[in-house]
Design a protein around this motif. Structure first.
Motif, short mmCIF file in Angstrom:
data_model
loop_
_atom_site.label_atom_id
_atom_site.label_comp_id
_atom_site.label_asym_id
_atom_site.label_seq_id
_atom_site.Cartn_x
_atom_site.Cartn_y
_atom_site.Cartn_z
N LEU A 159 49.29 -89.45 50.60
CA LEU A 159 50.37 -90.15 49.83
C LEU A 159 51.62 -89.37 49.65
O LEU A 159 52.54 -90.12 49.59
CB LEU A 159 49.55 -90.23 48.36
N THR A 160 51.59 -88.13 49.82
CA THR A 160 53.01 -87.36 49.85
C THR A 160 53.70 -87.92 51.04
O THR A 160 54.87 -88.33 51.11
CB THR A 160 52.52 -86.05 49.68
N ALA B 102 54.96 -91.37 50.63
CA ALA B 102 56.07 -91.18 49.64
C ALA B 102 57.47 -90.83 50.22
O ALA B 102 58.42 -91.51 50.22
CB ALA B 102 55.56 -90.77 48.45
N LEU C 174 51.24 -98.63 48.64
CA LEU C 174 52.21 -98.08 49.43
C LEU C 174 52.17 -98.62 50.89
O LEU C 174 53.44 -98.94 51.40
CB LEU C 174 51.86 -96.42 49.48
#
Length: 100
Positions: free
Chosen positions: A3-4, A7, A69
């Motif tokens: 997820l990092t 992002a 996302l």
């Protein structure tokens, strides 16, 4: 960690596309329409800045954050492809100040 990375990739995409798009608009807009064009572009950017997190939050609440996302990345990619198609050079010479 995934997820990092997602992002960061989305941030880099938005952070690089916005100034390039504004530069393209400034370069290709007749001077007498520049203020209106840039104002409309900024309005669209602000709507995206406000609506994007709301949309991602709604999608994440309904499904999951990775799905949200992915949807955001797909929307960014689709926007880039549509923009590229709309702005492609067809070889025609355009006047610097088109009539009208």
């Amino acid at each position: 960690m995934t997820l990092t990375v997602a992002a960061v990739a989305i941030g880099l995409m938005v952070g690089s596309v916005t100034p390039l798009a504004f530069a393209h608009l400034a370069e290709n807009t007749p001077e007498e329409r520049l203020g209106r064009t840039m104002g409309n572009a900024e309005l669209g950017r602000e709507v995206g800045d406000a609506g994007g997190p709301l949309a991602v939050g709604a999608i994440a609440a309904a499904t999951s954050l990775p799905v949200a996302l992915t949807a955001l990345a797909a929307a960014g990619l689709a926007s880039g492809v549509l923009g590229r198609v709309a702005l492609r050079d067809d070889g025609r010479v355009r006047p610097a100040n088109p009539p009208g």
